[in-house]
Design an enzyme around this catalytic site. Structure first.
Site, PDB file in Angstrom:
ATOM      1  N   LYS A 127       0.880  -1.171   0.000  1.00 41.61           N
ATOM      2  CA  LYS A 127       0.000   0.000   0.000  1.00 41.61           C
ATOM      3  C   LYS A 127       0.920   1.225   0.000  1.00 41.61           C
ATOM      4  O   LYS A 127       1.976   1.225   0.659  1.00 41.61           O
ATOM      5  CB  LYS A 127      -0.888  -0.059   1.259  1.00 41.61           C
TER       6      LYS A 127
ATOM      7  N   CYS B  33      -2.527   8.344  -7.855  1.00 40.42           N
ATOM      8  CA  CYS B  33      -3.661   8.313  -6.923  1.00 40.42           C
ATOM      9  C   CYS B  33      -4.684   9.357  -7.378  1.00 40.42           C
ATOM     10  O   CYS B  33      -4.362  10.541  -7.486  1.00 40.42           O
ATOM     11  CB  CYS B  33      -3.204   8.600  -5.492  1.00 40.42           C
TER      12      CYS B  33
ATOM     13  N   LYS C 289       4.071   4.237 -11.631  1.00 38.04           N
ATOM     14  CA  LYS C 289       2.662   3.857 -11.823  1.00 38.04           C
ATOM     15  C   LYS C 289       1.894   5.069 -12.322  1.00 38.04           C
ATOM     16  O   LYS C 289       1.731   6.068 -11.615  1.00 38.04           O
ATOM     17  CB  LYS C 289       2.059   3.330 -10.514  1.00 38.04           C
TER      18      LYS C 289
HETATM   19  C1  LIG Z   1      -9.495   0.466  -2.116  1.00 36.42           C
HETATM   20  C2  LIG Z   1      -8.363   0.682  -3.058  1.00 36.42           C
HETATM   21  C3  LIG Z   1      -7.213   1.317  -2.611  1.00 36.42           C
HETATM   22  C4  LIG Z   1      -6.142   1.530  -3.469  1.00 36.42           C
HETATM   23  N1  LIG Z   1      -5.010   2.128  -3.007  1.00 36.42           N
HETATM   24  C5  LIG Z   1      -3.957   2.305  -3.842  1.00 36.42           C
HETATM   25  C6  LIG Z   1      -2.722   2.846  -3.348  1.00 36.42           C
HETATM   26  O1  LIG Z   1      -2.565   3.145  -2.169  1.00 36.42           O
HETATM   27  N2  LIG Z   1      -1.715   3.007  -4.239  1.00 36.42           N
HETATM   28  C7  LIG Z   1      -1.818   2.663  -5.557  1.00 36.42           C
HETATM   29  O2  LIG Z   1      -0.854   2.815  -6.321  1.00 36.42           O
HETATM   30  N3  LIG Z   1      -2.984   2.141  -6.036  1.00 36.42           N
HETATM   31  C8  LIG Z   1      -4.024   1.942  -5.219  1.00 36.42           C
HETATM   32  N4  LIG Z   1      -5.178   1.359  -5.688  1.00 36.42           N
HETATM   33  C9  LIG Z   1      -5.270   0.978  -7.114  1.00 36.42           C
HETATM   34  C10 LIG Z   1      -4.984  -0.514  -7.341  1.00 36.42           C
HETATM   35  O3  LIG Z   1      -3.652  -0.830  -6.960  1.00 36.42           O
HETATM   36  C11 LIG Z   1      -5.175  -0.909  -8.822  1.00 36.42           C
HETATM   37  O4  LIG Z   1      -4.313  -0.133  -9.611  1.00 36.42           O
HETATM   38  C12 LIG Z   1      -6.618  -0.694  -9.296  1.00 36.42           C
HETATM   39  O5  LIG Z   1      -7.543  -1.075  -8.309  1.00 36.42           O
HETATM   40  C13 LIG Z   1      -6.916  -1.481 -10.579  1.00 36.42           C
HETATM   41  O6  LIG Z   1      -6.756  -2.864 -10.376  1.00 36.42           O
HETATM   42  P1  LIG Z   1      -8.035  -3.875 -10.192  1.00 36.42           P
HETATM   43  O7  LIG Z   1      -8.885  -3.725 -11.410  1.00 36.42           O
HETATM   44  O8  LIG Z   1      -7.418  -5.243 -10.046  1.00 36.42           O
HETATM   45  O9  LIG Z   1      -8.741  -3.432  -8.955  1.00 36.42           O
HETATM   46  C14 LIG Z   1      -6.253   1.127  -4.835  1.00 36.42           C
HETATM   47  C15 LIG Z   1      -7.425   0.482  -5.269  1.00 36.42           C
HETATM   48  C16 LIG Z   1      -8.471   0.251  -4.400  1.00 36.42           C
HETATM   49  C17 LIG Z   1      -9.714  -0.457  -4.905  1.00 36.42           C
END
Ligand SMILES: Cc1cc2nc3c(=O)[nH]c(=O)nc-3n(C[C@H](O)[C@H](O)[C@H](O)COP(=O)(O)O)c2cc1C
Length: 382
Positions: free
Chosen positions: A46, A154, A191
């Site tokens: 995270k 973010c 990212k």
């Molecule tokens: C609740 C939540 C919190 C997230 N927090 C972060 C974070 O702290 N840093 C980050 O780079 N991406 C964060 N993301 C993005 C995810 O790492 C990922 O890029 C995004 O959810 C797309 O992937 P998925 O389709 O598998 O969910 C977060 C996503 C969610 C749903």
């Protein structure tokens, strides 16, 4: 010979190419160690920052579900639905760097062979802010982090010099990447946000700054739906919402489009794909477009918080895929990585029908109205 799941990505050896992305599944040492036990090839923590973090008063993530044979999409939990997406407005880790530092050491001591990527984020509006990136980078790598992922994506930051606001500014992307590269002894991944016009330009800026890889996508900007009965947003605090991020199945095609743009523009570079992955069929899309690893968030959140069944399916799916294609000489990811990268071309390069076959759009395609008249020279449809 047995298929090989291990990959080398940005010089690091992963037991398999499947990572948990930076998100709730990787918000603690306990989660990360459970994830390694479950079989994930790597994790991205995270995002760790230096500023105090206070999340909204209420749920940080909810899941949109679709009702089969109905246009209804809603966050309301109900039986017989299929997952559409996740929606979140969660900020980066609310644990300070001091909390993370001993835990990174502990995780690496317990799992020295597994890859731990530290996701970091700071501002970019002053030299002090830029030094914060260096402080985070040096602290995490000193504790054994194998790589750094720069959160330039973010979507919930009000500050103009943070998160996806950096990812929308090519100059800032290059500067931040360069500043981290000055002190980094480990690979640096950037990212990026999907929320720009031409992500190739932001990827170029990151590579100019020295990035070893691009990670994409973070979530897509979006807001919750309004409940037609209550007229309230399905997720709100005191009736108010702000733009948050969409993840999960709904973003798979969009995220692939972003990835295809970048892998075509930079075929020799390294990419880690994210967005809508829950089994190997989806991961395969990213691999065939040229990605060397993939990451998962939403599917893992919904599977015991760290995705033990998801990783089992991914590993099993890749093993079966390699076995099925052994006749083609495919034994490892490198044997089929990027195989469909060059199939994504500009619209004008797509073949048109021969003149004699062309009926001016009178063919019937799903989603289009029945043509009023039959095509010239064609019998009317019965
Ligand atoms: C609740 C939540 C919190 C997230 N927090 C972060 C974070 O702290 N840093 C980050 O780079 N991406 C964060 N993301 C993005 C995810 O790492 C990922 O890029 C995004 O959810 C797309 O992937 P998925 O389709 O598998 O969910 C977060 C996503 C969610 C749903």
């Amino acid at each position: 010979m047995a298929p090989m799941l291990a990959v080398t990505f940005t010089g690091l050896r992963f037991e398999n190419p499947f990572l948990l992305s930076s998100a709730p599944p990787t918000e603690s040492d306990a989660n990360i160690m459970r994830a390694f036990d479950a079989g994930w090839g790597g994790v991205v923590t995270k995002t760790i920052g230096l500023h105090p973090v206070v999340n909204v008063d209420g749920p940080k993530t909810k899941f949109l579900r679709a009702t089969p044979d109905s246009p209804r999409i809603s966050m309301q939990k109900r039986p017989g639905t299929a997952l559409h997406s996740s929606w979140n407005w969660e900020l980066i880790s609310d644990k300070p760097l001091d909390w993370w530092v001993p835990r990174i050491t502990k995780i690496k001591k317990a799992y020295p062979q597994r890859i731990l990527v530290a996701s970091i984020m700071a501002g970019s509006g002053s030299d002090d802010e830029l030094r914060n990136w260096q402080k985070l980078a040096t602290a995490c790598q000193a504790e054994g982090a194998d790589a750094l992922e720069l959160n330039l994506s973010c979507p919930h930051m009000d500050r103009k010099d943070m998160g996806s606001n950096i990812g929308k500014d090519q100059g800032l992307i290059s500067i931040v990447t360069e500043v981290v590269k000055e002190v980094a002894k480990v690979p640096v991944w950037a990212k990026l946000t999907p929320s720009t016009t031409d992500i190739v330009e932001e990827a170029r800026a990151a590579f100019l700054g020295g990035a070893d890889a691009i990670t994409s996508s973070n979530t897509f900007p979006s807001i919750p739906l309004i409940d037609p009965e209550t007229l309230e947003f399905e997720m709100n605090v005191d009736g108010f919402v702000s733009s948050g991020g969409l993840g999960g199945p709904a973003i798979l095609p969009q995220s692939l489009a972003k990835m295809a743009q970048m892998t075509r523009a930079f075929p020799e570079k390294s990419f880690s794909g994210i967005g809508g992955i829950s089994d190997f069929a989806q991961a395969l899309n990213y691999f065939l477009l040229g990605c060397g690893t993939v990451q998962v968030c939403t599917a893992a959140m919904l599977d015991h918080a760290v995705g033990p069944n998801v990783i089992k399916r991914l590993v099993q799916g890749m093993g079966e895929f390699l076995e099925k294609n052994a006749g083609r000489g495919w034994r490892k990811l490198e044997d089929f990585r990027g195989l469909r990268r060059d199939r994504v071309v500009s619209h004008s390069q797509i073949r048109r029908p021969e003149d004699s076959d062309y009926h001016g759009g009178y063919e019937v395609y799903e989603g289009y109205a029945e043509p009023a008249e039959p095509a010239a020279g064609r019998p009317p449809r019965s």
